[in-house]
Enzyme design. Sequence first.
Site, PDB file in Angstrom:
ATOM      1  N   GLN A  36      81.746  45.821 -10.241  1.00  0.00           N
ATOM      2  CA  GLN A  36      81.509  44.948 -11.388  1.00  0.00           C
ATOM      3  C   GLN A  36      81.532  45.799 -12.653  1.00  0.00           C
ATOM      4  O   GLN A  36      81.108  46.944 -12.654  1.00  0.00           O
ATOM      5  CB  GLN A  36      80.218  44.142 -11.232  1.00  0.00           C
ATOM      6  CG  GLN A  36      78.930  44.934 -11.048  1.00  0.00           C
ATOM      7  CD  GLN A  36      78.286  45.341 -12.349  1.00  0.00           C
ATOM      8  OE1 GLN A  36      78.836  45.110 -13.419  1.00  0.00           O
ATOM      9  NE2 GLN A  36      77.138  45.987 -12.249  1.00  0.00           N
ATOM     10  N   SER A  62      78.310  45.547 -17.939  1.00  0.00           N
ATOM     11  CA  SER A  62      77.527  46.179 -19.009  1.00  0.00           C
ATOM     12  C   SER A  62      78.365  47.098 -19.877  1.00  0.00           C
ATOM     13  O   SER A  62      79.355  47.669 -19.440  1.00  0.00           O
ATOM     14  CB  SER A  62      76.394  47.004 -18.407  1.00  0.00           C
ATOM     15  OG  SER A  62      75.490  46.177 -17.755  1.00  0.00           O
ATOM     16  N   SER A  94      78.391  49.360 -10.816  1.00  0.00           N
ATOM     17  CA  SER A  94      77.994  49.836  -9.490  1.00  0.00           C
ATOM     18  C   SER A  94      79.202  49.911  -8.565  1.00  0.00           C
ATOM     19  O   SER A  94      80.111  49.095  -8.648  1.00  0.00           O
ATOM     20  CB  SER A  94      76.863  48.979  -8.896  1.00  0.00           C
ATOM     21  OG  SER A  94      77.122  47.628  -9.015  1.00  0.00           O
ATOM     22  N   GLU A 128      74.147  35.830  -8.767  1.00  0.00           N
ATOM     23  CA  GLU A 128      73.639  37.198  -8.771  1.00  0.00           C
ATOM     24  C   GLU A 128      72.119  37.203  -8.786  1.00  0.00           C
ATOM     25  O   GLU A 128      71.483  38.000  -8.122  1.00  0.00           O
ATOM     26  CB  GLU A 128      74.190  37.965  -9.983  1.00  0.00           C
ATOM     27  CG  GLU A 128      73.980  39.455  -9.824  1.00  0.00           C
ATOM     28  CD  GLU A 128      74.419  40.279 -11.036  1.00  0.00           C
ATOM     29  OE1 GLU A 128      74.261  41.497 -10.974  1.00  0.00           O
ATOM     30  OE2 GLU A 128      74.904  39.710 -12.030  1.00  0.00           O
ATOM     31  N   ASN A 136      63.785  41.354 -15.636  1.00  0.00           N
ATOM     32  CA  ASN A 136      62.777  40.329 -15.352  1.00  0.00           C
ATOM     33  C   ASN A 136      62.168  39.765 -16.633  1.00  0.00           C
ATOM     34  O   ASN A 136      61.695  38.622 -16.637  1.00  0.00           O
ATOM     35  CB  ASN A 136      61.705  40.901 -14.415  1.00  0.00           C
ATOM     36  CG  ASN A 136      62.228  41.010 -12.988  1.00  0.00           C
ATOM     37  OD1 ASN A 136      63.422  40.796 -12.744  1.00  0.00           O
ATOM     38  ND2 ASN A 136      61.352  41.344 -12.053  1.00  0.00           N
ATOM     39  N   GLU A 137      62.185  40.550 -17.710  1.00  0.00           N
ATOM     40  CA  GLU A 137      61.696  40.019 -18.990  1.00  0.00           C
ATOM     41  C   GLU A 137      62.598  38.866 -19.442  1.00  0.00           C
ATOM     42  O   GLU A 137      62.111  37.817 -19.885  1.00  0.00           O
ATOM     43  CB  GLU A 137      61.682  41.126 -20.053  1.00  0.00           C
ATOM     44  CG  GLU A 137      60.500  42.090 -19.933  1.00  0.00           C
ATOM     45  CD  GLU A 137      60.601  43.033 -18.742  1.00  0.00           C
ATOM     46  OE1 GLU A 137      61.738  43.318 -18.295  1.00  0.00           O
ATOM     47  OE2 GLU A 137      59.547  43.470 -18.232  1.00  0.00           O
TER      48      GLU A 137
END
Lengths: 269, 269, 363, 363
Positions: C123, C126, C158, C240, C347-348
């Site tokens: 992928q 980012s 990754s 995802e 998670n934020e």
Amino acid sequence: MNFTLSEEQTDLAGVLHGFFAAGRRDLASVVDEVTDPVDLVVVFEEVGHHAVAGPLIETLAVVPALTSGVGEGSWSVAFPPLVPHAVEADHYLLVEGDTLREASPTTELSSVDPTRRLFELTAGPVIATEVPTHAFDLGVLMCAAQLLGLGRAMLEMTTAHALARTQFGKPIGQFQAVKHHLANVLIGLELARPLVHGAAVTMTTRDISAAKVATSDAAWNTARIALQLHGAIGYTAEHELSRFLLQTRALRTAWGSPSLHRARVLEAL
Amino acid sequence: MNFTLSEEQTDLAGVLHGFFAAGRRDLASVVDEVTDPVDLVVVFEEVGHHAVAGPLIETLAVVPALTSGVGEGSWSVAFPPLVPHAVEADHYLLVEGDTLREASPTTELSSVDPTRRLFELTAGPVIATEVPTHAFDLGVLMCAAQLLGLGRAMLEMTTAHALARTQFGKPIGQFQAVKHHLANVLIGLELARPLVHGAAVTMTTRDISAAKVATSDAAWNTARIALQLHGAIGYTAEHELSRFLLQTRALRTAWGSPSLHRARVLEAL
Amino acid sequence: MDLSLDAATVEFQAEVRSWLAAHVRPLSSMDTASGFEEHREWERQLASSRLSVVSWPSEFGGREASLLQWLVFEEEYHAAGAPGRVSQNGIFLLAPTLFAHGTDEQRSRILPAMARADEVWAQAWSEPEAGSDLASLRSTAVRCDGGWLLRGQKTWSSRAAFADRAFGLFRTGPGERHRGLTYLLFDLRAEGVSVRPIAQLDGEPGFAEIFLDDVFVPDHDVVGAVGDGWRVAMSTAGNERGLTLRSPGRFLAAAGRLVELYRKNPDPALRDRVVDAWIGAQAYRLHTFGALSSPLSGPAASVTKVFWSELDVALHETALDLLGEAAPGWRDGWLFSLAGPIYAGTNEIQRNVIAERILGLPR
Amino acid sequence: MDLSLDAATVEFQAEVRSWLAAHVRPLSSMDTASGFEEHREWERQLASSRLSVVSWPSEFGGREASLLQWLVFEEEYHAAGAPGRVSQNGIFLLAPTLFAHGTDEQRSRILPAMARADEVWAQAWSEPEAGSDLASLRSTAVRCDGGWLLRGQKTWSSRAAFADRAFGLFRTGPGERHRGLTYLLFDLRAEGVSVRPIAQLDGEPGFAEIFLDDVFVPDHDVVGAVGDGWRVAMSTAGNERGLTLRSPGRFLAAAGRLVELYRKNPDPALRDRVVDAWIGAQAYRLHTFGALSSPLSGPAASVTKVFWSELDVALHETALDLLGEAAPGWRDGWLFSLAGPIYAGTNEIQRNVIAERILGLPR
């Protein structure tokens, strides 16, 4: 009652900070004569603050308390079952009950922190049959001081990151979630420090174990938040956070796990 | 495999919601014939959702499972040492090992929730010498369902409060700290619910205890956050949150503490 | 309510279990060159028994297994301690996008090769200045004869150190943030591509940076419409975060290992954390069963993403606290768990999504 | 570094300890009318031995004890299980303000009566629309002949149900938010005051609403300059958050009781929480000793406020988890602990203060 560091102690911290920041690591040259527990705590907080690797706790604090006239080089020592294995060093010692022995490394163990290689020891000739009981506690206390320094460093680098890194058009340090994470980290570290200093004054098992528990939790919580706020970049070996994080995780359970030290506190109450 | 409530069960929940919302409390008139554990879970989630007080778990689920043909009125039952005392009711039972007895209340104990009066029991005549083992587990499971409903209600009222209450010129629900608190609450409740439903299907001790542990933690965490976000107004007996909060705190350790149920889960693994 | 398995699923479960018992063997880390090839070989073995992509249509290498059967497959897979999936990014991130937005030509060209691990996908979401904030991407794709030229830099990709191809979003037109992005596929060995591996905490290059200098992408490797990339990517982003990235079987297996570890190293003060790991894995399993009949919305996937990522960290931290510094057999899983709360949307960010889109709190 | 007590402090400690041993007795709840009077009587007993305000100057009823001696007093007081202080709001909130901003006349008129509990003070900060956001206060004070007329509503006024007088901020002039506020003292029995008690979680009226309808306040009951009330109030707000509101002795005593409770009801799974309560109390104690030589800044007081309030909740929650539903001797302390993270500035506000004013994160 005067529960603050002396001017000399504050100066010592400053000197060591400059020394490590300049890349120097030959610590024995600067602090060879330091034996007072409060002074030693000052030294090891700076060791942690720069994530200096190597068996410094053993070489500079524990082994000199165990036996006089040890030779040159770095030393490591195991106290099974509390500290079952040794970290890599030039020379090894083993404390079994009241007996101090020479020792040699055998099997290497898988270590949480690859820069902290771990070895099982096999016992050698007896050196002494009366071991000063405070030697182990001194190791625990220095480990607590080192964790405090590691935590402080990670809070500093994460605060700087939160100011510099922008996402969604503003520094991430402006998000309330980030603020609250870092405030919690600061509270944990700020309230762990007096336990470390207090234990250096009293040198009781109760106080030393309490300091180790609090610094283990505060520093590891700092590492987790530091990683979370750095994001993916913190997950790379190239970022210095990784050295601090792995060392913190290793020292959290080194010199006795938090659980072991909580048991010691309860017993002493 | 079909792990959702049936249409009838969803309808039952809706009917009960309207029933309680209308202020009615004569629950026996509506759910007298309910014995299926999943149906009972639906009932007790609504009981919690409206913080209905009284020994309903005992009267509607546990006592009918213990013995047939009990009389009118409300019932309470103790299972020492797991459930050492009884809540206020018209009639009392006591289960000691395999023996079921009549009982009478003696000393009143100080209760965390003043609307849940607690009594020690003294044993009376034997009613039966073989007690169905699932009666106790049924009580635990209904307590878990009730906690889930209490948690859901507190999340709802706190979300509404966060939308309505303004501070510093905006609804408090716009602050990220408030958002993250409530998101955590939702996650806890959302992942506790399938444990309750799953336990109602399998009726194993392992699953029932797991459901009780998860709902105790999720609901009590919800109560804490609800109080924190309501601020001082939540701290008053006049606000309905207080009823929910005190009942949640009581049910968290009723029918066996989280620690006791974690022990039961581990034993069953 | 019914938690029992139908006869076909029971039969499938038995087949998977015995196949795995016969074939599972330890492999080297997929973040080394040779380990990567060992994992590719393992994927081929799975594929030859039609076990690499069980839920796909037969024509692409699957066996049209139901979602329940896929969950059962995953439980068996992890219970057997089978290897990590080097094809994971392709199977779980790209393939759902192709099923939803690809052309027939793309599906028949790309999916079978993915199922056999002839092509392993990385992928490339980012970028250095866009972590959680994907809409701020800067890499561009400029129109050229017969296709597009990519230019820019991707990071935290990754598997890219050793993979064959990659998928990502590129700016193809004007427009602020979400607008003007296009979903493109490119060859990691094409002219103009440089891959620089990044060492992870464990020292191995699980990530890479990808530098793109006028890399040609033919028109048939555009997924969905030009300029519609944000919508294309987001429509399967729930995959995802939610169900497909981390199947419950993984946590059930790890929780089972933790319980065993506790029995060998009992420390009553840590008992609750051990039991809570098992309860959490079981909760996630049952929650997933519930989602079989009423599929999760995007925001609901945020709920599970926060839950499993925190469960995974807590579970591995407990193992390390039981074992101390020397933690053979747990270190890799622990390091992997630490990435969970960060990747696929921190998670934020997920908590914001939950508060705003499920609870309706104001942005 | 030195943790030992000087001779004078050791002597003082001995005096306090033996006085308490001779006088401490259980009182009824101060949130009932008769209990309130019992507590007033207890304060008078303390005052008659010059133990009600040990750190104050002698002329106002104190004995000029050092901060260290005050801490020692508090440790002894809580260790002895002595009663809650009904005069707390006056002694810890109003008195520091009078020392810093009051006139000599105000100090000699108000402080001795406060020390003897002849006048018990309530705080009147909050209003229905201003919880954490004190700057949004709406109650007004309008100039009149010889003083001011108060009008408006205050709420969450602790002790006001039975107290004699109250202090608060009122809008006296134009200006947004922080501007135009004045610090005023008023009589709770004056004409135009109605007090409506609010039942707390425990059912007792620890709080009250105060309705003010043209309540006259003479000029000599203005503290500091007119319009300067915000600065006057904030300059001693650190006292409420930090050191003086909750002395370490309180937590040390409670942690000691928790350890005893654990020994009687040992549950190894809860051991860590018991030990952590003791460690937390000890950390707070030592932190306070450190603050004796380098006084805490306002933001540093936010650090301790979050710490002690969370410690207090965790400590009492642990007791309840050990005891279950029937928790005699712990319920009142538990209910009181739940208010800690809310009052004197919620912990959410405190964390903002810590992040912005200590760590320097942007507002």
